[in-house]
Motif scaffolding. Structure first.
Motif, short mmCIF file in Angstrom:
data_model
loop_
_atom_site.label_atom_id
_atom_site.label_comp_id
_atom_site.label_asym_id
_atom_site.label_seq_id
_atom_site.Cartn_x
_atom_site.Cartn_y
_atom_site.Cartn_z
N VAL A 184 0.85 -1.19 0.00
CA VAL A 184 0.00 0.00 0.00
C VAL A 184 0.89 1.24 0.00
O VAL A 184 1.79 1.37 0.84
CB VAL A 184 -0.93 0.02 1.23
CG1 VAL A 184 -1.75 1.31 1.25
CG2 VAL A 184 -1.85 -1.20 1.22
N PHE A 185 0.63 2.14 -0.94
CA PHE A 185 1.32 3.43 -0.99
C PHE A 185 0.25 4.51 -1.12
O PHE A 185 -0.68 4.37 -1.91
CB PHE A 185 2.26 3.52 -2.20
CG PHE A 185 3.38 2.52 -2.19
CD1 PHE A 185 4.61 2.84 -1.64
CD2 PHE A 185 3.20 1.25 -2.73
CE1 PHE A 185 5.65 1.92 -1.64
CE2 PHE A 185 4.23 0.31 -2.73
CZ PHE A 185 5.45 0.64 -2.17
N GLU A 186 0.39 5.61 -0.35
CA GLU A 186 -0.63 6.65 -0.43
C GLU A 186 -0.03 8.02 -0.16
O GLU A 186 1.03 8.17 0.45
CB GLU A 186 -1.78 6.36 0.54
CG GLU A 186 -1.40 6.34 2.00
CD GLU A 186 -2.57 5.92 2.89
OE1 GLU A 186 -3.52 5.29 2.39
OE2 GLU A 186 -2.52 6.23 4.08
N THR A 187 -0.75 9.04 -0.64
CA THR A 187 -0.34 10.42 -0.43
C THR A 187 -0.66 10.85 1.00
O THR A 187 -1.35 10.14 1.74
CB THR A 187 -1.09 11.35 -1.39
OG1 THR A 187 -2.50 11.31 -1.09
CG2 THR A 187 -0.87 10.96 -2.84
N ASP A 188 -0.17 12.02 1.37
CA ASP A 188 -0.66 12.65 2.58
C ASP A 188 -2.10 13.10 2.34
O ASP A 188 -2.61 13.04 1.21
CB ASP A 188 0.21 13.87 2.92
CG ASP A 188 1.61 13.48 3.36
OD1 ASP A 188 1.78 12.36 3.89
OD2 ASP A 188 2.55 14.28 3.15
N ILE A 189 -2.75 13.56 3.35
CA ILE A 189 -4.13 14.06 3.21
C ILE A 189 -4.13 15.23 2.23
O ILE A 189 -3.31 16.15 2.34
CB ILE A 189 -4.69 14.48 4.57
CG1 ILE A 189 -4.81 13.26 5.49
CG2 ILE A 189 -6.04 15.16 4.42
CD1 ILE A 189 -5.19 13.60 6.91
N LEU A 190 -5.02 15.18 1.25
CA LEU A 190 -5.08 16.22 0.23
C LEU A 190 -5.66 17.52 0.80
O LEU A 190 -6.70 17.50 1.47
CB LEU A 190 -5.94 15.76 -0.95
CG LEU A 190 -5.44 14.51 -1.70
CD1 LEU A 190 -6.46 14.09 -2.76
CD2 LEU A 190 -4.08 14.78 -2.33
#
Length: 240
Positions: free
Chosen positions: A82-88
């Motif tokens: 799992v890879f994800e951005t910081d909160i947009l």
């Protein structure tokens, strides 16, 4: 198509004009970042006897509503990266194709690569500042795609992986028009099975996978690289 901002959009051409190109790089600590880094690699064990299911629902075949299912059931598994951005901080509307450049290696000679694009909802609604009991922390599937590794360079000339040697795997997800709202996160999940939607890969290269023997099906350690020289990334365009 109807994006998550719940309004119709009309364009004279597709992909639409006035879009901006973006690249997010896979990085350490399960992050997607706009800047290149040198965070090494991460691996996972793919076991044909315990494949990642296409749905959390237990059934005898393909569960048709899987496209609207919460993907947390897969994200919790050790054989799913799992890879994800910081909160947009602002809305982000993807419009067009999604291209993937993945530096991949395996300790065997064959593998499938499945990538999901996921919209991660906040537990608290950004507008009301209240806990969202219906969709709080929901992992909503936006798009997914798969490539059988033997066809990473050519569909007509299949090629085995050289064990433990990184290869650049390029493929494209279907076009999308989707808005990741402020307060959400953009996530990708990477796995090597999606059973029974996709038939199992033996993970030992055989000329004809339909003639694979039971002994050909073995566990494999697959690795995604994100170093300064081997930059795995996702590319997409957004509306300005």
């Amino acid at each position: 198509m109807k994006p998550s901002s719940n309004r119709w959009r009309h364009f004279d051409v597709w992909p639409p004009k006035n879009t901006k190109k973006h690249t997010l790089y896979l990085s350490g600590n399960e992050k997607l970042k706009a800047e290149q880094g040198n965070a090494g690699s991460v691996d996972y064990i793919s076991d044909p006897k315990k494949p990642v299911p296409h749905s959390a629902k237990i059934g005898r075949g393909w569960d048709r509503p899987y496209m609207v299912e919460d993907q947390r059931f897969a994200a919790r598994r050790p054989d799913v990266l799992v890879f994800e951005t910081d909160i947009l901080e602002d809305d982000l509307t993807l419009a067009g194709a999604i291209d993937l450049d993945l530096w991949f290696s395996t300790n065997k000679s064959a593998a499938d690569i499945v990538v999901k694009l996921v919209d991660v909802f906040p537990s608290v609604d950004a507008n009301t500042n209240k806990v969202d009991k219906d969709k709080g922390n929901r992992h909503e599937l936006v798009r997914w795609g798969v490539i059988r590794g033997r066809f990473r360079e050519s569909m007509s000339e299949p090629k085995a992986f050289t064990p433990n040697e990184p290869s650049l795997v390029n493929f494209e997800l279907y076009d999308v028009l989707h808005t990741f709202k402020r307060g959400h996160k953009l996530q990708i999940q990477i796995q090597s099975s999606m059973f029974p939607f996709i038939d199992m890969n033996p993970q030992n290269y055989v000329e004809n996978i339909f003639e694979a023997k039971e002994s050909d099906f073995t566990k494999a350690i697959h690795t995604i690289h994100h170093t300064d020289k081997l930059q795995s990334a996702i590319h997409f365009t957004t509306l300005n």
